[in-house]
Design a protein around this motif. Structure first.
Motif, short mmCIF file in Angstrom:
data_model
loop_
_atom_site.label_atom_id
_atom_site.label_comp_id
_atom_site.label_asym_id
_atom_site.label_seq_id
_atom_site.Cartn_x
_atom_site.Cartn_y
_atom_site.Cartn_z
N VAL A 230 -3.07 -5.45 -7.22
CA VAL A 230 -3.68 -6.16 -5.85
C VAL A 230 -4.06 -4.65 -5.11
O VAL A 230 -4.96 -4.78 -4.63
N ALA A 231 -2.96 -3.92 -4.70
CA ALA A 231 -3.36 -2.79 -3.90
C ALA A 231 -4.41 -1.97 -4.53
O ALA A 231 -5.10 -1.33 -3.57
N SER A 232 -4.49 -1.78 -5.86
CA SER A 232 -5.53 -0.94 -6.40
C SER A 232 -6.91 -1.45 -6.51
O SER A 232 -8.02 -0.91 -6.90
N GLY A 233 -7.04 -2.88 -6.16
CA GLY A 233 -8.28 -3.55 -6.01
C GLY A 233 -8.77 -3.90 -7.22
O GLY A 233 -9.94 -4.35 -7.64
N TYR A 234 -7.88 -4.09 -8.33
CA TYR A 234 -8.39 -4.33 -9.87
C TYR A 234 -8.58 -5.89 -9.99
O TYR A 234 -7.88 -6.74 -9.41
N ALA A 235 -9.81 -6.21 -10.53
CA ALA A 235 -10.35 -7.51 -10.45
C ALA A 235 -10.95 -7.85 -11.93
O ALA A 235 -11.34 -8.96 -12.20
N GLY A 236 -10.34 -7.01 -12.88
CA GLY A 236 -10.52 -7.15 -14.17
C GLY A 236 -9.56 -8.39 -14.89
O GLY A 236 -8.70 -8.93 -14.12
N PRO A 237 -9.60 -8.36 -16.20
CA PRO A 237 -8.67 -9.35 -16.98
C PRO A 237 -7.33 -9.04 -17.02
O PRO A 237 -6.94 -7.81 -16.97
N ILE A 238 -6.40 -9.90 -17.03
CA ILE A 238 -5.19 -9.66 -16.96
C ILE A 238 -4.67 -10.66 -18.10
O ILE A 238 -4.59 -11.92 -18.05
N THR A 239 -4.17 -10.16 -19.46
CA THR A 239 -4.08 -10.87 -20.57
C THR A 239 -2.47 -10.71 -20.85
O THR A 239 -1.98 -9.68 -21.04
#
Length: 298
Positions: A230-239
C-alpha cells in the motif's frame, strides 16, 4: 484497486477443457477477480474452453511458466537461446488468444537449480531476448513479469534489486518486476524494503507463506507485506499461489520439492486466502490513511 487472483494449481495440475471450466468456475465463485493459469504444456492448453469459462464467469486471466534447460535464454548457447525465444513468443501468442493481461514467471533463464553463477554475456543475451518478446507482448497489451525466485530455481534474478536492474536494461515499459513472498522470505534481508524500493517497477505480486501452505500459518509477516504494498502505491494484481502434493504432480513436484501434503481441501484453502487477503489489504489501507500526509491509496 488491486485485482485479486488465484493460481490454478490450487485446483488442478492440468489445463484441458474440464480443468479450465472447473478451475475458473470455482475461482469466480469465491470472489476472485482473476485466475493465473500455468502454461506448462502449450499443446494441452484448451484455448476455446478457457475463453468460454472466463466469459461465463466474468473474471480475467494471467499466465505464468518457466523455461526448461534446453530453452535457457541465459545460457549463451545459440541453439538453446533460439529455442527459448521461440517458446516465449509462442507463449505470448497463447496469452493473446485467451485474453491474458500478464505473462509472468522465470522467463529469463531455465527453471532449475544451477551449479555455476550466470555469466555477464549470458545475462546480456537474456536481456536481448526478453526485449524482443516484450515488443510482441506490447502489441497485445500484455505485461511481462520477471519473477524473482530463490537460488534453487534460477541463478539470474534472486532479489528485487537484481530484477529492477534487469528490467532497466530491457528498457521496455511493459517489462516489470514480479515479486513473490515465498521467494523473498528466502532471499531478501528486508521484504518490506524490497517492495517499496521496487516502486513503480513492480507489476505483479504473489502471496504465499513460507511453507506454501495456508496464509498466516507460516513465518511471513503479512501485515508488513501488505503495508509495504500500500505504501508503495502498488495497484496491480495480487495472486495467491500454493502447492501441495495432493494436486501437483511431476515434473513440478520434483522441481519445487513438493514432498508433503500441505493441504488437501482446495476450496477451503482458496476461501481462506481470499478472506485473509481482503482483511490484510483493508487493514493496510486503513493504517495508511492514518499516516501523516499520506495519499489515499484508493
Amino acid at each position: 484497486m488491486n485485482k485479486l487472483g488465484l493460481h490454478a494449481f490450487v485446483w488442478t495440475a492440468g489445463w484441458n477443457a474440464d480443468d479450465a471450466t472447473r478451475a475458473i468456475g470455482r475461482t469466480a465463485e469465491l470472489g476472485f477477480d482473476l485466475i493465473e493459469a500455468s502454461a506448462m504444456d502449450y499443446a494441452a492448453f484448451d484455448v476455446a474452453a478457457t475463453r468460454r469459462a472466463l466469459e461465463a464467469n466474468r473474471i480475467g486471466i494471467t499466465m505464468s511458466f518457466g523455461l526448461t534447460d534446453d530453452m535457457d535464454v541465459s545460457s549463451g548457447d545459440p541453439g538453446r537461446v533460439a529455442h527459448g525465444e521461440r517458446h516465449l513468443l509462442d507463449g505470448i501468442s497463447l496469452a493473446r488468444d485467451v485474453g491474458a493481461t500478464h505473462v509472468c514467471g522465470i522467463l529469463y533463464s531455465a527453471f532449475r537449480k544451477y551449479d555455476t553463477p550466470p555469466t555477464q554475456d549470458g545475462i546480456a543475451g537474456s536481456v536481448e531476448v526478453v526485449r524482443r518478446v516484450a515488443e510482441k507482448a506490447q502489441a497485445s497489451g500484455i505485461t511481462l513479469g520477471m519473477e524473482v525466485v530463490n537460488r534453487y530455481e534460477s541463478n539470474v534474478l534472486n532479489t528485487a534489486r537484481q530484477a529492477v536492474r534487469f528490467c532497466d536494461r530491457v528498457g521496455m515499459p511493459n517489462v516489470k518486476v514480479h515479486l513473490d513472498c515465498y521467494h523473498m522470505n528466502i532471499e531478501e534481508a528486508d521484504i518490506a524494503a524490497a517492495i517499496t524500493q521496487t516502486g513503480d517497477r513492480l507489476g505483479y505480486f504473489h502471496t504465499g507463506d513460507s511453507h506454501r501452505g495456508y496464509l498466516g500459518s507460516g513465518s511471513i509477516d503479512f501485515g508488513c507485506v501488505f503495508r509495504a504494498l500500500v505504501a508503495s502505491g502498488y495497484a496491480g494484481p495480487i495472486t495467491f499461489e500454493s502447492f501441495s502434493s495432493a494436486v501437483v504432480g511431476q515434473p513440478l513436484e520434483g522441481i519445487l520439492g513438493i514432498w508433503r501434503t500441505l493441504w488437501d481441501d482446495s476450496r477451503d484453502l482458496a476461501a481462506h486466502a481470499k478472506l485473509f487477503t481482503d482483511a490484510h489489504l483493508h487493514a493496510a489501507r486503513q493504517a495508511w490513511r492514518h499516516v501523516p500526509d499520506a495519499i489515499d491509496p484508493d
